[in-house]
Scaffold this motif. Structure first.
Motif, PDB file in Angstrom:
ATOM      1  N   GLU A   1       2.306   7.017  -6.673  1.00 41.77           N
ATOM      2  CA  GLU A   1       0.655   7.562  -7.562  1.00 41.77           C
ATOM      3  C   GLU A   1       1.646   7.003  -9.147  1.00 41.77           C
ATOM      4  OE1 GLU A   1       2.143  11.471  -7.070  1.00 41.77           O
ATOM      5  OE2 GLU A   1       1.088  11.170  -5.282  1.00 41.77           O
ATOM      6  N   GLY A   2       1.851   5.496  -9.134  1.00 39.45           N
ATOM      7  CA  GLY A   2       1.075   4.635 -10.672  1.00 39.45           C
ATOM      8  C   GLY A   2       2.954   4.577 -11.527  1.00 39.45           C
ATOM      9  N   ASN A   3       3.405   5.974 -10.988  1.00 40.07           N
ATOM     10  CA  ASN A   3       4.660   5.870 -11.378  1.00 40.07           C
ATOM     11  C   ASN A   3       5.626   4.575 -11.436  1.00 40.07           C
ATOM     12  OD1 ASN A   3       7.772   6.474 -11.955  1.00 40.07           O
ATOM     13  ND2 ASN A   3       6.725   8.211 -12.356  1.00 40.07           N
ATOM     14  N   GLU A   4       6.110   3.930 -12.565  1.00 37.64           N
ATOM     15  CA  GLU A   4       6.406   2.588 -11.966  1.00 37.64           C
ATOM     16  C   GLU A   4       8.437   2.454 -11.645  1.00 37.64           C
ATOM     17  OE1 GLU A   4       6.732  -0.235 -15.603  1.00 37.64           O
ATOM     18  OE2 GLU A   4       4.743  -0.092 -15.180  1.00 37.64           O
ATOM     19  N   GLU A   5       9.050   4.276 -11.872  1.00 39.17           N
ATOM     20  CA  GLU A   5      10.383   3.963 -12.155  1.00 39.17           C
ATOM     21  C   GLU A   5      10.277   4.242 -10.421  1.00 39.17           C
ATOM     22  OE1 GLU A   5      11.796   6.742 -14.357  1.00 39.17           O
ATOM     23  OE2 GLU A   5      12.073   5.694 -15.355  1.00 39.17           O
ATOM     24  N   VAL A   6       9.592   5.085  -9.821  1.00 35.47           N
ATOM     25  CA  VAL A   6       9.042   5.453  -8.589  1.00 35.47           C
ATOM     26  C   VAL A   6       9.560   5.017  -8.000  1.00 35.47           C
ATOM     27  CG1 VAL A   6       8.142   7.248  -6.733  1.00 35.47           C
ATOM     28  CG2 VAL A   6       8.681   7.634  -9.168  1.00 35.47           C
ATOM     29  N   ALA A   7       8.131   3.789  -8.315  1.00 33.93           N
ATOM     30  CA  ALA A   7       7.558   2.485  -7.372  1.00 33.93           C
ATOM     31  C   ALA A   7       8.822   1.679  -6.900  1.00 33.93           C
ATOM     32  CB  ALA A   7       6.882   1.303  -7.897  1.00 33.93           C
ATOM     33  N   VAL A   8       9.706   1.624  -8.214  1.00 32.00           N
ATOM     34  CA  VAL A   8      11.014   0.344  -8.089  1.00 32.00           C
ATOM     35  C   VAL A   8      11.660   0.868  -6.715  1.00 32.00           C
ATOM     36  CG1 VAL A   8      13.558  -0.252  -9.290  1.00 32.00           C
ATOM     37  CG2 VAL A   8      10.744  -0.462 -10.524  1.00 32.00           C
ATOM     38  N   GLU A   9      11.981   2.224  -7.187  1.00 30.23           N
ATOM     39  CA  GLU A   9      12.965   3.317  -5.630  1.00 30.23           C
ATOM     40  C   GLU A   9      12.859   2.682  -4.523  1.00 30.23           C
ATOM     41  OE1 GLU A   9      13.364   7.413  -7.170  1.00 30.23           O
ATOM     42  OE2 GLU A   9      14.686   6.528  -8.895  1.00 30.23           O
ATOM     43  N   LEU A  10      11.222   3.171  -4.352  1.00 23.12           N
ATOM     44  CA  LEU A  10      10.394   3.150  -3.471  1.00 23.12           C
ATOM     45  C   LEU A  10      10.608   0.996  -2.798  1.00 23.12           C
ATOM     46  CD1 LEU A  10       7.386   5.255  -3.542  1.00 23.12           C
ATOM     47  CD2 LEU A  10       9.359   5.954  -2.143  1.00 23.12           C
ATOM     48  N   SER A  11      10.505   0.132  -3.596  1.00 24.01           N
ATOM     49  CA  SER A  11      10.725  -1.044  -2.759  1.00 24.01           C
ATOM     50  C   SER A  11      12.041  -1.136  -2.056  1.00 24.01           C
ATOM     51  CB  SER A  11      10.432  -1.441  -3.862  1.00 24.01           C
ATOM     52  OG  SER A  11      11.358  -1.658  -5.226  1.00 24.01           O
ATOM     53  N   GLN A  12      12.743  -0.343  -2.772  1.00 22.26           N
ATOM     54  CA  GLN A  12      14.314  -0.827  -1.866  1.00 22.26           C
ATOM     55  C   GLN A  12      14.258  -0.034  -0.542  1.00 22.26           C
ATOM     56  OE1 GLN A  12      17.274   1.252  -4.412  1.00 22.26           O
ATOM     57  NE2 GLN A  12      17.021  -0.040  -6.064  1.00 22.26           N
ATOM     58  N   VAL A  13      13.387   0.505  -0.644  1.00 23.19           N
ATOM     59  CA  VAL A  13      13.059   0.962   1.225  1.00 23.19           C
ATOM     60  C   VAL A  13      11.835   0.432   1.867  1.00 23.19           C
ATOM     61  CG1 VAL A  13      12.593   3.458   2.246  1.00 23.19           C
ATOM     62  CG2 VAL A  13      13.844   2.802   0.331  1.00 23.19           C
ATOM     63  N   LEU A  14      10.911   0.446   1.123  1.00 25.74           N
ATOM     64  CA  LEU A  14       9.858   0.221   2.149  1.00 25.74           C
ATOM     65  C   LEU A  14       9.179  -1.251   1.488  1.00 25.74           C
ATOM     66  CD1 LEU A  14       7.153   3.344   0.634  1.00 25.74           C
ATOM     67  CD2 LEU A  14       8.485   2.950   3.345  1.00 25.74           C
ATOM     68  N   GLY A  15      10.183  -1.840   0.423  1.00 30.94           N
ATOM     69  CA  GLY A  15       9.674  -3.213   0.381  1.00 30.94           C
ATOM     70  C   GLY A  15      10.237  -4.647   1.060  1.00 30.94           C
ATOM     71  N   THR A  16      10.061  -5.974   0.722  1.00 32.69           N
ATOM     72  CA  THR A  16      10.416  -6.062   1.731  1.00 32.69           C
ATOM     73  C   THR A  16      11.638  -7.686   1.280  1.00 32.69           C
ATOM     74  OG1 THR A  16       8.819  -8.876   0.653  1.00 32.69           O
ATOM     75  CG2 THR A  16       8.407  -6.883   2.531  1.00 32.69           C
ATOM     76  N   SER A  17      12.588  -6.772   0.571  1.00 36.47           N
ATOM     77  CA  SER A  17      13.736  -7.134  -0.582  1.00 36.47           C
ATOM     78  C   SER A  17      14.717  -6.995   0.800  1.00 36.47           C
ATOM     79  CB  SER A  17      14.635  -6.377  -0.845  1.00 36.47           C
ATOM     80  OG  SER A  17      15.801  -6.267  -0.737  1.00 36.47           O
TER      81      SER A  17
ATOM     82  N   LEU B   1       0.988  -0.990  -0.082  1.00 34.17           N
ATOM     83  CA  LEU B   1      -0.001   0.267  -0.066  1.00 34.17           C
ATOM     84  C   LEU B   1       0.859   1.542   0.338  1.00 34.17           C
ATOM     85  CD1 LEU B   1      -2.536  -0.883   2.366  1.00 34.17           C
ATOM     86  CD2 LEU B   1      -2.797  -0.265   0.181  1.00 34.17           C
ATOM     87  N   LEU B   2       1.603   1.827   0.678  1.00 33.40           N
ATOM     88  CA  LEU B   2       3.144   2.861   0.841  1.00 33.40           C
ATOM     89  C   LEU B   2       3.430   2.608  -0.127  1.00 33.40           C
ATOM     90  CD1 LEU B   2       4.618   2.266   4.287  1.00 33.40           C
ATOM     91  CD2 LEU B   2       3.069   3.385   3.431  1.00 33.40           C
ATOM     92  N   ILE B   3       3.651   1.612  -0.999  1.00 33.28           N
ATOM     93  CA  ILE B   3       4.675   1.862  -2.559  1.00 33.28           C
ATOM     94  C   ILE B   3       3.927   2.245  -3.142  1.00 33.28           C
ATOM     95  CG2 ILE B   3       5.894   0.713  -4.196  1.00 33.28           C
ATOM     96  CD1 ILE B   3       7.100  -1.560  -2.183  1.00 33.28           C
TER      97      ILE B   3
END
Length: 358
Positions: free
Chosen positions: A229-245, A222-224
């Motif tokens: 806001e639907g921007n895939e590049e931003v989502a990839v960057e955010l996933s490094q901080v807010l994801g479960t990697s 949800l946070l990502i």
């Protein structure tokens, strides 16, 4: 007690097999899209986390009587054994780090030293300490560049053997840094202090840990989605901080990894208790008893065979090859464990560890 140990060994076997799948995919290659990629990604960061949590459980079993009995002589002997094993694991891991940079054993040895500090504290303080270590990590990232030393295109770490590089890699930005990964072992120590013969507690552990895992995953997604806001590049960057990697190991990953580890271990305890005579459970139990042997073997033998007889360079194989080879190697480990335990109670490396730390 025996049933509890069976469940722990079964969980340890599954964790090692999961690590073999993840590591072979990383070493040999993962080109090609298929359902195998989706399946194997389930183990990313979770198998290793479970392996470390299980180490904490093992430390609890090893020290429970010494702590509860408050016998100083027994405690000194147990503490000496833990210190020796920690040092041995540290140097075993470093001995082949040139061929396997993502080794966990040398980190593992330091986790044990950190956990040893908390052996005698009350259980609730173990959890609070683990949480403190987990949430210390984002503060460190504000002070130290996480990318320092890394070439993420080749996963090579520049200056690893320098004093600064080695300490930075070990404690902060290596594959399994002491901060915050030692929190997994502390959580395992807390779990091993509980009454794991009590089915009600174990079932409650499954419900709570799975709920926490799903809630963490949901919050992450949800946070990502909201912040990108639907921007895939931003989502990839955010996933490094807010994801479960697992890289970097930020709180969302640590909470997800520890909760799924407790859920998996608890499930193994219950299933093993109910189906202890099942041949699959028996085979996994025996495999778990040789976990250290198989972890080292999957690097020295598993990778070594492909380097010697392989027809392609490491990192260029297909995902199908990596996954299939991981399964074949895991099945071979199970077969070896079943044959070995007919004559010996513990594995060859486990025996050496016991002798050297006596």
């Amino acid at each position: 007690m025996n049933q509890r140990i069976i469940g722990i060994d079964v969980a340890r076997a599954l964790a090692v097999i999961g690590m073999i799948i993840v590591n072979f995919k990383m070493i040999f290659g993962q080109s090609g899209e298929s359902w195998i990629g989706d399946f194997s990604s389930i183990f990313d960061g979770k198998a290793a986390a479970t392996f470390v949590v299980l180490a904490g459980v093992g430390l609890a079993f090893m020290t429970n009587s010494a702590v509860s009995g408050n016998d100083q002589d027994i405690w000194k002997k147990v503490r000496s054994k833990i210190l020796k094993r920690a040092i041995l694991l540290f140097f075993i891991g470093l001995s082949y780090i040139v061929i396997w940079p993502a080794d966990i054993l040398h980190f593992y040895g330091i986790y044990m030293l950190v956990t040893l500090i908390f052996i005698k504290v009350r259980s609730r303080y173990m959890l609070w300490s683990a949480l403190a270590i987990i949430f210390l990590y984002p503060l460190l990232m504000m002070l130290i560049d996480y990318d320092l030393g890394w070439d993420f295109t080749t996963f090579e770490y520049q200056g690893f053997w320098s004093m600064n590089g080695f300490i930075r890699n070990l404690f902060y930005n290596g594959f399994h840094p002491v901060v915050p990964w030692s929190a997994f072992m502390l959580i395992g120590l807390w779990f091993g202090r509980q009454d794991l013969n009590d089915d009600r507690f174990v079932k409650k552990s499954i419900v709570i840990s799975l709920t926490l895992f799903l809630a963490t995953k949901l919050i992450s997604v949800l946070l990502i989605q909201i912040l990108s806001e639907g921007n895939e590049e931003v989502a990839v960057e955010l996933s490094q901080v807010l994801g479960t990697s697992p890289m970097p190991p930020l709180p969302i990953y640590m909470l997800a990894g520890s909760s799924i580890a407790i859920a998996a271990i608890s499930t193994c305890i219950l299933i093993s208790r109910r189906f202890g005579d099942n041949p699959i459970i028996d085979a996994l139990m025996k495999t778990g008893q040789l976990a250290l042997t198989f972890y080292v073997a999957h690097v020295v033998i598993g990778v070594g065979l492909v380097e010697i007889f392989g027809v392609e360079e490491l990192g260029t194989y297909s995902l199908n090859f990596s996954f299939t080879y991981a399964l074949i190697f895991s099945i071979s480990c199970i077969a070896f464990a079943m044959a070995w335990t007919r004559y010996y109670k513990i594995g060859p490396l486990e025996w050496a560890m016991r002798k050297l730390s006596a």
